[in-house]
Scaffold this active site. Sequence first.
Site, PDB file in Angstrom:
ATOM      1  N   ASP A 110      18.505 -63.719 -18.598  1.00  0.00           N
ATOM      2  CA  ASP A 110      19.223 -63.737 -17.144  1.00  0.00           C
ATOM      3  C   ASP A 110      19.101 -62.815 -16.713  1.00  0.00           C
ATOM      4  OD1 ASP A 110      20.687 -65.880 -15.419  1.00  0.00           O
ATOM      5  OD2 ASP A 110      21.817 -64.656 -15.973  1.00  0.00           O
ATOM      6  N   VAL A 111      18.643 -62.922 -15.286  1.00  0.00           N
ATOM      7  CA  VAL A 111      18.362 -61.960 -14.539  1.00  0.00           C
ATOM      8  C   VAL A 111      19.226 -61.805 -13.037  1.00  0.00           C
ATOM      9  CG1 VAL A 111      16.667 -60.137 -13.007  1.00  0.00           C
ATOM     10  CG2 VAL A 111      16.119 -61.067 -15.268  1.00  0.00           C
ATOM     11  N   ASN A 123      21.837 -60.549 -10.468  1.00  0.00           N
ATOM     12  CA  ASN A 123      21.769 -59.750  -9.285  1.00  0.00           C
ATOM     13  C   ASN A 123      22.690 -57.966  -9.306  1.00  0.00           C
ATOM     14  OD1 ASN A 123      20.822 -60.610  -6.174  1.00  0.00           O
ATOM     15  ND2 ASN A 123      22.220 -62.197  -6.956  1.00  0.00           N
ATOM     16  N   TYR A 158      21.264 -81.638  -4.799  1.00  0.00           N
ATOM     17  CA  TYR A 158      20.979 -80.123  -3.700  1.00  0.00           C
ATOM     18  C   TYR A 158      19.546 -80.268  -2.639  1.00  0.00           C
ATOM     19  CZ  TYR A 158      23.114 -75.804  -2.269  1.00  0.00           C
ATOM     20  OH  TYR A 158      23.772 -74.555  -2.040  1.00  0.00           O
ATOM     21  N   GLY A 203      20.035 -71.378  -7.038  1.00  0.00           N
ATOM     22  CA  GLY A 203      19.797 -70.275  -7.525  1.00  0.00           C
ATOM     23  C   GLY A 203      19.393 -70.831  -9.366  1.00  0.00           C
ATOM     24  N   ASP A 250      20.480 -69.683 -12.144  1.00  0.00           N
ATOM     25  CA  ASP A 250      21.864 -68.973 -12.706  1.00  0.00           C
ATOM     26  C   ASP A 250      22.554 -70.442 -13.198  1.00  0.00           C
ATOM     27  OD1 ASP A 250      21.539 -68.534 -10.710  1.00  0.00           O
ATOM     28  OD2 ASP A 250      23.387 -67.165 -10.799  1.00  0.00           O
ATOM     29  N   ARG A 251      22.727 -70.754 -11.897  1.00  0.00           N
ATOM     30  CA  ARG A 251      24.264 -72.093 -11.482  1.00  0.00           C
ATOM     31  C   ARG A 251      23.003 -73.156 -12.088  1.00  0.00           C
ATOM     32  NH1 ARG A 251      24.244 -72.499  -4.641  1.00  0.00           N
ATOM     33  NH2 ARG A 251      26.692 -73.319  -5.631  1.00  0.00           N
ATOM     34  N   ASP A 295      31.897 -69.253 -10.842  1.00  0.00           N
ATOM     35  CA  ASP A 295      31.334 -68.164 -12.426  1.00  0.00           C
ATOM     36  C   ASP A 295      31.614 -67.036 -11.688  1.00  0.00           C
ATOM     37  OD1 ASP A 295      29.284 -66.178 -13.161  1.00  0.00           O
ATOM     38  OD2 ASP A 295      27.458 -67.318 -13.646  1.00  0.00           O
ATOM     39  N   THR A 346      49.970 -47.586  -1.239  1.00  0.00           N
ATOM     40  CA  THR A 346      48.541 -48.446  -0.997  1.00  0.00           C
ATOM     41  C   THR A 346      47.684 -48.452  -2.138  1.00  0.00           C
ATOM     42  OG1 THR A 346      48.406 -46.574   0.887  1.00  0.00           O
ATOM     43  CG2 THR A 346      46.684 -47.445   0.652  1.00  0.00           C
TER      44      THR A 346
END
Length: 264
Positions: free
Chosen positions: A6-7, A9, A100, A107, A109-110, A134, A189
């Site tokens: 699975d590639v 980003n 869709y 995608g 992956d989805r 995810d 902070t």
Amino acid sequence: MLLAVDVGNSHTTVGVFEGERLRCELRLATRRSWTRDELAVGLRQALGLADLDFDGLEHAIVACVVPPVLGPLHDALERYIGIEALVVGPGVRTGMPIRYDPPQEVGADRIVTAVAAHERHGSPDGGHGIIVVDFGTATTFDVVSPNPEYLGGVIAPGIGIAADALFARAAKLPRVDISRPERVVGRNTVGAIQSGLVYGYIGLVEGLIARIREELPWSCRVVATGGFAPTVADQSAAIDAVDDALVLEGLRLIHARNASTRSR
């Protein structure tokens, strides 16, 4: 054995299955400039960490959301292992109709995680659907009906993207680790930034899940995956389960559903 890749980003996840058993899971940093030969070297070295090599691999399946990587990866598998990989995309049988518009814009992956989530967390009698959250470079929310059908979802910036944007645009704010602070009201902070990132993001997730549920005519189970999933699940009742195995298991399932029409 089956090689599943699975590639994404930010990271590339590599798994090897022997039957239904996952022999290893490895993660590499994704580089858009990878060449065929660099990919082959990287895969060989990664598999070596699990005492595996190319010789035992018989099949491969790939999901890729980084187009410049797909060609070199396909070529590396064919040249150095002798495998023509199944690439998740249009024409591949997933066992799940895609509602869709247009379907090819989802995608890979989805789809892969949605298939695995239904298989592992759906109800046998079709009593409920699934919302998959995810936590990757982007945070995606994917909705699967009880049937099952992939209905669509939501894409939001990932927490890492949100943090990077904050540090880039606010000159006086320091870069901090993304970790849960002791309290919501920050006393310094660093604590204030961590609170905004972590609890603000949990609020985003809970709010979107609630709005999705309002639109659905049936009940649903929420399954989270990805690096930030345990933190959210620990702090929110909106997450029903955390499952880090979804992407590789989904690739295995999709390969099995297409195996009758493919050979090495």
